[in-house]
Design a protein around this motif. Structure first.
Motif, short mmCIF file in Angstrom:
data_model
loop_
_atom_site.label_atom_id
_atom_site.label_comp_id
_atom_site.label_asym_id
_atom_site.label_seq_id
_atom_site.Cartn_x
_atom_site.Cartn_y
_atom_site.Cartn_z
N PHE A 1 0.82 -1.22 0.00
CA PHE A 1 0.00 0.00 0.00
C PHE A 1 0.86 1.27 0.00
N THR A 2 1.97 1.25 0.77
CA THR A 2 2.79 2.48 0.82
C THR A 2 3.31 2.81 -0.58
N GLU B 1 9.29 -3.84 -7.40
CA GLU B 1 8.82 -4.78 -6.37
C GLU B 1 9.64 -6.07 -6.47
N SER C 1 0.50 -6.12 2.68
CA SER C 1 -0.68 -5.48 2.08
C SER C 1 -1.61 -6.48 1.39
N GLY D 1 -5.67 -8.35 7.53
CA GLY D 1 -7.05 -8.58 7.97
C GLY D 1 -8.08 -7.80 7.17
N GLN E 1 -8.92 -4.76 7.54
CA GLN E 1 -9.65 -3.76 8.33
C GLN E 1 -9.09 -2.38 8.00
N VAL F 1 15.59 -4.43 -5.02
CA VAL F 1 16.60 -3.37 -4.99
C VAL F 1 17.68 -3.78 -3.99
N VAL G 1 -3.48 -0.18 6.18
CA VAL G 1 -4.38 0.03 5.04
C VAL G 1 -4.76 1.51 4.98
C1 LIG Z 1 -1.43 -10.88 8.94
C2 LIG Z 1 -1.51 -9.40 8.94
C3 LIG Z 1 -2.72 -8.78 9.27
C4 LIG Z 1 -2.82 -7.38 9.24
N1 LIG Z 1 -4.04 -6.82 9.41
C5 LIG Z 1 -4.20 -5.48 9.17
C6 LIG Z 1 -5.49 -4.91 9.12
O1 LIG Z 1 -6.51 -5.58 9.26
N2 LIG Z 1 -5.58 -3.58 8.89
C7 LIG Z 1 -4.47 -2.80 8.69
O2 LIG Z 1 -4.61 -1.59 8.48
N3 LIG Z 1 -3.24 -3.32 8.69
C8 LIG Z 1 -3.07 -4.65 8.91
N4 LIG Z 1 -1.83 -5.20 8.85
C9 LIG Z 1 -0.68 -4.33 8.57
C10 LIG Z 1 -0.68 -3.88 7.11
O3 LIG Z 1 -0.90 -4.97 6.28
C11 LIG Z 1 0.66 -3.20 6.81
O4 LIG Z 1 0.85 -2.13 7.71
C12 LIG Z 1 0.70 -2.63 5.40
O5 LIG Z 1 0.24 -3.56 4.48
C13 LIG Z 1 2.11 -2.18 5.08
O6 LIG Z 1 2.16 -1.81 3.74
P1 LIG Z 1 3.55 -1.51 3.06
O7 LIG Z 1 3.30 -1.19 1.66
O8 LIG Z 1 4.27 -0.50 3.88
O9 LIG Z 1 4.38 -2.86 3.21
P2 LIG Z 1 4.16 -4.37 2.53
O10 LIG Z 1 2.75 -4.52 2.17
O11 LIG Z 1 4.77 -5.27 3.46
O12 LIG Z 1 4.96 -4.21 1.20
C14 LIG Z 1 6.35 -4.13 1.14
C15 LIG Z 1 6.77 -4.67 -0.22
O13 LIG Z 1 8.11 -4.27 -0.47
C16 LIG Z 1 8.75 -5.30 -1.18
N5 LIG Z 1 10.19 -5.16 -0.93
C17 LIG Z 1 10.86 -5.27 0.22
N6 LIG Z 1 12.17 -5.06 0.05
C18 LIG Z 1 12.35 -4.79 -1.26
C19 LIG Z 1 13.48 -4.48 -2.05
N7 LIG Z 1 14.71 -4.41 -1.52
N8 LIG Z 1 13.30 -4.26 -3.38
C20 LIG Z 1 12.05 -4.31 -3.93
N9 LIG Z 1 10.94 -4.60 -3.21
C21 LIG Z 1 11.07 -4.84 -1.89
C22 LIG Z 1 8.18 -6.59 -0.57
O14 LIG Z 1 8.32 -7.67 -1.46
C23 LIG Z 1 6.73 -6.18 -0.31
O15 LIG Z 1 5.87 -6.57 -1.37
C24 LIG Z 1 -1.68 -6.59 8.93
C25 LIG Z 1 -0.45 -7.20 8.64
C26 LIG Z 1 -0.36 -8.59 8.64
C27 LIG Z 1 0.94 -9.22 8.30
#
Ligand SMILES: Cc1cc2nc3c(=O)[nH]c(=O)nc-3n(C[C@H](O)[C@H](O)[C@H](O)COP(=O)(O)OP(=O)(O)OC[C@H]3O[C@@H](n4cnc5c(N)ncnc54)[C@H](O)[C@@H]3O)c2cc1C
Length: 428
Positions: free
Chosen positions: A40-41, A60, A69, A73, A75, A210, A370
């Motif tokens: 999501f970020t 990615e 992401s 859950g 939520q 990366v 999310v």
């Molecule tokens: C089981 C579970 C349940 C959760 N339930 C909830 C919920 O109900 N509601 C909620 O708000 N949050 C929930 N969270 C938290 C939420 O999912 C995360 O805070 C959010 O998805 C983080 O998003 P992100 O994009 O920062 O990271 P991520 O979604 O973790 O994405 C990071 C991505 O970066 C990629 N990456 C990493 N290193 C590199 C690199 N060096 N080069 C290229 N790509 C790379 C990875 O492959 C990954 O796809 C939950 C988390 C988990 C694990």
């Protein structure tokens, strides 16, 4: 080179919309903003930036939505983790920021669903529930806080019998119903946003980890078969990326958390269990959370493990907890079990800031990603235009750092969580 990993074997992956296999980066290219990470970020930032006319490349390591992401859950809850600590350290400007942005992520998601016709089973309505009087008192205080900020129409306090109208269980003494909170199919939301980003000109590469970032007026990110030069870099790899260790390691320790999804329930049973279709989470530190999916399964999450230890039998751990809350599911089969890594900063305040003038990072939303991932996307899109954002607020917050975290981190977090579990058990 390591091949890209497929999505976790979750209910979401099994019901995901079709998504293209994006190419691996295999040349040297230039862009204005390069984003590392397709959760999501990363994707929300890419879309916010592209909508404002910036040229964006997103890299990615695996597939879009492979990380937290695409397996969470679902939520979509208002607010940030670590709010109390942020206000304690940063004072009224933090409080103002937190209330101003409380539901901004929800608003962005709702607007994008409409604008880009994203189908992700999004339903409004959530509740935080209390297992004891102490937790209920905290929810009453939260309600008073909403009222003080003129938002008491958004939430509703329910005592035990009041809550019983929303969920067929006596497990809780009451709750705070949040009419702006929501739940959705997070992987489909993300895939829809990734497609929208591409329509707006974003170039996405998958299977492209990366490996290093060169800083300077025109930073460069390196991958096995190509590199990207840009004006800005956004690190959005959350708990998974190992980049910039000198600045970023030791603040956030990854915990594994788990989810199960039952077979589809009959309409009658689904209506009986959760007649208002709310997303529920309890008030424990190590919390249980659940909701109905679009096809009326009960999706139930909870438990945390550290030190890279996995639960061998996820269903065996979670299904009894689910059935303690809803004995009505005694004969219902669990069809999916999976886990994911969640980034939890030690003081729970998300880690958002700059590694250098033009290299930003955001990670560690501790279960609020999310909503917050979308807010951060807007913050980055404003930051590259030199606008005031909340980034400085987070960057200036003091975080606890564990030296040599790679070695001692897991056990320390396990110790900390044992303390919180004990507090949960004692109801103090
Ligand atoms: C089981 C579970 C349940 C959760 N339930 C909830 C919920 O109900 N509601 C909620 O708000 N949050 C929930 N969270 C938290 C939420 O999912 C995360 O805070 C959010 O998805 C983080 O998003 P992100 O994009 O920062 O990271 P991520 O979604 O973790 O994405 C990071 C991505 O970066 C990629 N990456 C990493 N290193 C590199 C690199 N060096 N080069 C290229 N790509 C790379 C990875 O492959 C990954 O796809 C939950 C988390 C988990 C694990």
């Amino acid at each position: 080179m390591q091949a890209r990993q497929a999505h976790a074997p979750s209910y979401y992956a099994a019901s995901a919309q079709t998504a293209p296999d994006r190419p691996v980066l295999s040349e040297d290219i230039e862009t204005e903003i390069v984003i590392v990470g397709g959760g999501f970020t990363g994707v929300a930032s890419a879309l916010s930036l592209a909508e404002r006319g910036h040229s964006v490349v997103l890299l990615e390591a695996n597939r879009i939505g492979w990380g937290a992401s695409g397996r969470n859950g679902g939520q979509v809850l208002g607010g940030w983790s670590g709010e109390g600590e942020l206000v304690k350290q940063m004072g009224p400007k933090a409080e103002e920021f937190l209330w101003k942005t409380r539901y901004l992520g929800n608003e962005i998601v709702e607007a994008r669903m409409q604008k880009y016709d994203i189908k992700c089973d999004y339903v409004r309505g959530a509740a935080t529930v209390a297992l004891n009087a102490r937790q209920m008192k905290a929810l009453e205080e939260e309600f008073a806080d909403y009222a003080e900020h003129g938002m008491d129409g958004v939430v509703e306090l329910a005592d035990g019998p009041g809550l019983r109208k929303h969920m067929a269980t006596d497990a809780y003494v009451g709750g705070l119903i949040d009419h702006r909170g929501a739940h959705c199919h997070p992987l489909n939301l993300l895939l829809g946003e990734a497609a929208a980003a591409e329509k707006n000109g974003v170039k996405i590469f998958e299977g492209t980890p990366v490996t290093a970032v060169d800083h300077g007026p025109a930073p460069v990110v390196h991958t096995a078969n190509g590199k990207v030069s840009a004006k800005y870099v956004i690190l959005a790899g959350n708990a998974y990326h190992m980049l910039e260790k000198e600045k970023l390691s030791g603040y956030m320790l990854p915990a594994k958390t788990y989810v199960i999804a039952t077979e589809p329930l009959s309409d009658d049973l689904a209506e009986e269990l959760l007649p208002s279709n709310l997303a529920i989470c309890d008030s424990n530190w190590v919390l249980d959370y659940f909701r109905l999916t679009g096809d009326r399964r009960l999706l139930f999450g909870g438990r945390c493990t550290y030190s890279n230890r996995d639960i061998d039998d996820i269903e065996g751990e979670l299904a009894p907890r689910m059935r303690r809350i809803f004995p009505q599911l005694k004969n219902t089969r669990v069809e999916f079990s999976w886990g994911g890594v969640i980034g939890i900063p030690l003081n729970r305040v998300p880690l958002i800031g700059k590694v250098s003038d033009n290299v930003f990072y955001a990670q560690g939303y501790a279960g609020h990603g999310v909503n917050c991932g979308h807010i951060v996307g807007e913050m980055f899109a404003d930051a590259v235009r030199g606008k005031e954002t909340g980034i400085d607020l987070f960057d200036e917050t003091k975080h606890f750092r564990i030296p040599a975290a790679d070695i001692v981190g897991g056990p320390m977090l396990a110790l900390g969580m044992s303390w919180y579990r004990m507090r949960d058990a004692l109801g103090v």
